[in-house]
Design a protein around this motif. Structure first.
Motif, PDB file in Angstrom:
ATOM      1  N   PHE A  91      22.921  52.603  61.735  1.00 39.08           N
ATOM      2  CA  PHE A  91      23.351  51.719  60.651  1.00 39.08           C
ATOM      3  C   PHE A  91      24.660  51.005  60.979  1.00 39.08           C
ATOM      4  CE2 PHE A  91      20.524  54.626  58.335  1.00 39.08           C
ATOM      5  CZ  PHE A  91      19.764  53.716  57.630  1.00 39.08           C
ATOM      6  N   ASP A 139      26.032  47.414  59.816  1.00 39.68           N
ATOM      7  CA  ASP A 139      25.429  46.999  58.546  1.00 39.68           C
ATOM      8  C   ASP A 139      26.454  47.095  57.413  1.00 39.68           C
ATOM      9  OD1 ASP A 139      23.065  46.688  59.870  1.00 39.68           O
ATOM     10  OD2 ASP A 139      22.176  48.571  59.195  1.00 39.68           O
ATOM     11  N   THR A 140      26.212  46.335  56.339  1.00 40.94           N
ATOM     12  CA  THR A 140      27.079  46.410  55.161  1.00 40.94           C
ATOM     13  C   THR A 140      26.548  47.512  54.262  1.00 40.94           C
ATOM     14  OG1 THR A 140      27.250  44.024  55.377  1.00 40.94           O
ATOM     15  CG2 THR A 140      28.164  45.000  53.361  1.00 40.94           C
ATOM     16  N   ILE A 141      27.313  48.581  54.138  1.00 40.88           N
ATOM     17  CA  ILE A 141      26.826  49.763  53.416  1.00 40.88           C
ATOM     18  C   ILE A 141      27.375  49.788  51.986  1.00 40.88           C
ATOM     19  CG2 ILE A 141      26.995  52.293  53.370  1.00 40.88           C
ATOM     20  CD1 ILE A 141      26.853  51.976  56.544  1.00 40.88           C
ATOM     21  N   SER A 142      26.480  49.992  51.008  1.00 31.57           N
ATOM     22  CA  SER A 142      26.909  50.003  49.602  1.00 31.57           C
ATOM     23  C   SER A 142      27.582  51.333  49.263  1.00 31.57           C
ATOM     24  CB  SER A 142      25.709  49.785  48.688  1.00 31.57           C
ATOM     25  OG  SER A 142      24.917  50.942  48.667  1.00 31.57           O
ATOM     26  N   ALA A 197      26.944  53.199  46.687  1.00 30.72           N
ATOM     27  CA  ALA A 197      25.910  54.153  46.252  1.00 30.72           C
ATOM     28  C   ALA A 197      25.295  54.869  47.457  1.00 30.72           C
ATOM     29  CB  ALA A 197      24.830  53.411  45.470  1.00 30.72           C
ATOM     30  N   TRP A 198      25.022  54.105  48.515  1.00 31.22           N
ATOM     31  CA  TRP A 198      24.422  54.673  49.733  1.00 31.22           C
ATOM     32  C   TRP A 198      25.371  55.701  50.355  1.00 31.22           C
ATOM     33  CZ3 TRP A 198      24.755  55.341  55.018  1.00 31.22           C
ATOM     34  CH2 TRP A 198      23.548  55.512  55.708  1.00 31.22           C
ATOM     35  N   VAL A 224      25.443  58.888  48.281  1.00 29.24           N
ATOM     36  CA  VAL A 224      24.239  59.710  48.529  1.00 29.24           C
ATOM     37  C   VAL A 224      24.356  60.412  49.883  1.00 29.24           C
ATOM     38  CG1 VAL A 224      21.716  59.649  48.867  1.00 29.24           C
ATOM     39  CG2 VAL A 224      22.738  58.330  47.024  1.00 29.24           C
ATOM     40  N   VAL A 255      15.108  60.638  52.241  1.00 34.02           N
ATOM     41  CA  VAL A 255      14.132  59.578  51.920  1.00 34.02           C
ATOM     42  C   VAL A 255      14.840  58.442  51.177  1.00 34.02           C
ATOM     43  CG1 VAL A 255      12.046  59.036  50.592  1.00 34.02           C
ATOM     44  CG2 VAL A 255      12.148  61.141  51.908  1.00 34.02           C
ATOM     45  N   LEU A 256      15.740  58.820  50.260  1.00 33.25           N
ATOM     46  CA  LEU A 256      16.488  57.828  49.478  1.00 33.25           C
ATOM     47  C   LEU A 256      17.348  56.952  50.405  1.00 33.25           C
ATOM     48  CD1 LEU A 256      16.630  57.383  46.412  1.00 33.25           C
ATOM     49  CD2 LEU A 256      18.629  58.853  46.337  1.00 33.25           C
ATOM     50  N   GLY A 314      24.985  42.238  60.262  1.00 34.87           N
ATOM     51  CA  GLY A 314      24.329  43.463  59.819  1.00 34.87           C
ATOM     52  C   GLY A 314      23.583  43.264  58.512  1.00 34.87           C
ATOM     53  N   GLU A 315      22.669  44.197  58.254  1.00 29.62           N
ATOM     54  CA  GLU A 315      21.897  44.141  56.998  1.00 29.62           C
ATOM     55  C   GLU A 315      22.683  44.807  55.868  1.00 29.62           C
ATOM     56  OE1 GLU A 315      17.763  45.526  57.066  1.00 29.62           O
ATOM     57  OE2 GLU A 315      17.821  45.093  59.198  1.00 29.62           O
ATOM     58  N   VAL A 329      22.801  47.621  53.298  1.00 31.98           N
ATOM     59  CA  VAL A 329      22.130  48.902  53.130  1.00 31.98           C
ATOM     60  C   VAL A 329      22.501  49.473  51.767  1.00 31.98           C
ATOM     61  CG1 VAL A 329      21.806  51.210  54.086  1.00 31.98           C
ATOM     62  CG2 VAL A 329      22.286  49.304  55.613  1.00 31.98           C
ATOM     63  N   VAL A 348      20.807  51.984  48.140  1.00 29.12           N
ATOM     64  CA  VAL A 348      19.770  52.936  47.700  1.00 29.12           C
ATOM     65  C   VAL A 348      19.167  52.469  46.378  1.00 29.12           C
ATOM     66  CG1 VAL A 348      20.537  55.063  48.811  1.00 29.12           C
ATOM     67  CG2 VAL A 348      21.579  54.390  46.665  1.00 29.12           C
TER      68      VAL A 348
END
Lengths: 146, 140
Positions: free
Chosen positions: A84, A87-90, A92-93, A96, A142-143, B3-4, B6, B8
């Motif tokens: 990852f 990537d731009t990670i939120s 919420a992600w 989790v 999985v989430l 980048g993508e 990401v 949930v």
């Protein structure tokens, strides 16, 4: 101005070989760790009725598979995270992810305590806690994978 | 390289994949745990072996049913999308392997000859692992 939009669907392809290796190792190790614990939850009470050292023998046999599987899960888990990068990670992600990591640590600790438990009651308690944490970690995985 | 994003989302896809993964864990993981505990159980006695096999069957068959139902649900998600030939070939190979795994497990429960049950168990386990590998390849 009239514009024509042509909707092109992407052709569904197979995963590349490196992704396949990473995910197969992770899924296979998860199957042994989580599936093994669920199956042991069914086996141990049944075999306990036979008495003697049966429960201890079964737990030892399970540990032989379970601990290497957890090691593979952790290693491939870090490998998954590495993919990852960039990537731009939120938020919420990220939340989790940290919850999942905490649950994995808890699952390992409970399984360790289960292996060293002296009474049936403590085997049941630590075993079921470890199994619950493992199922929750699977759900978290999985989430995160989407 | 951009980048993508990401994130949930708790939706039907997560439920579908979780159920499929959980059932695969019980089906495949259960077979491997049996490989580990069978030899010690054999030393304890034939009653221990019988109980182990019965309990595994009690857990495994519902897991296979969930695997088949969620597997069909997975395939339906690709409805209307063009698929590469390799993807279709792997899909059919996977379907064949799942049938082989189920058939081996079913026959394993019916046959009492030792070498035949061992062969069937091995065929069932190998085909289950191959089905898992093909599943990962299809999911991409």
């Amino acid at each position: 101005m009239d514009c024509c939009y042509i909707l092109e669907m992407e052709t569904v392809q197979l995963a590349d070989w490196l992704t396949t290796i990473r995910l197969v190792l992770h899924v296979f190790a998860a199957a042994i760790w989580v599936g093994g614990q669920l199956v042991m939850m069914g086996l141990v009470p049944t075999e306990r009725k036979l008495g003697g050292n049966t429960e201890r023998i079964l737990l030892r046999a399970f540990s032989f598979w379970a601990w290497p599987a957890l090691a593979v899960l952790i290693l491939t888990g870090f490998w998954n995270l590495w993919t990852f990068q960039g990537d731009t990670i939120s938020t919420a992600w990220m939340a989790v992810l940290w919850i999942k990591l905490a649950i994995v640590v808890a699952a390992g600790m409970f399984q360790f305590l289960c292996d060293r438990a002296k009474t049936h009651r403590s085997v049941d308690l630590w075993g079921s806690l470890s199994c619950t944490c493992s199922v929750l970690a699977l759900f978290g995985g999985v989430l995160l994978a989407g | 390289m951009i980048g993508e994003d990401v994130t949930v989302a708790l939706n039907a896809d997560v439920v579908r994949l979780f159920l499929h993964m959980l059932a695969a864990s019980i089906w495949v993981g259960g077979q491997f745990v049996m490989l580990g505990v069978l030899e010690p159980a054999r030393k304890i006695g034939s009653l221990a072996m019988y109980r182990l096999c019965k309990m595994l069957a009690w857990l495994s068959w519902p897991a296979l049913a969930v695997l088949v139902v969620t597997g069909i649900w997975n395939i339906m998600m690709f409805n209307g999308e063009p698929k590469s030939t390799a993807w279709t070939v792997v899909l059919w190979a996977k379907v064949g392997l799942v049938i082989l795994a189920g058939l081996s497990a079913w026959l394993h429960g019916k046959i009492a000859v030792k070498w035949e049950t061992e062969t069937l168990a091995a065929v069932g386990t190998v085909s289950s692992v191959l089905a898992l590998i093909f599943g990962v390849m299809l999911a991409g």
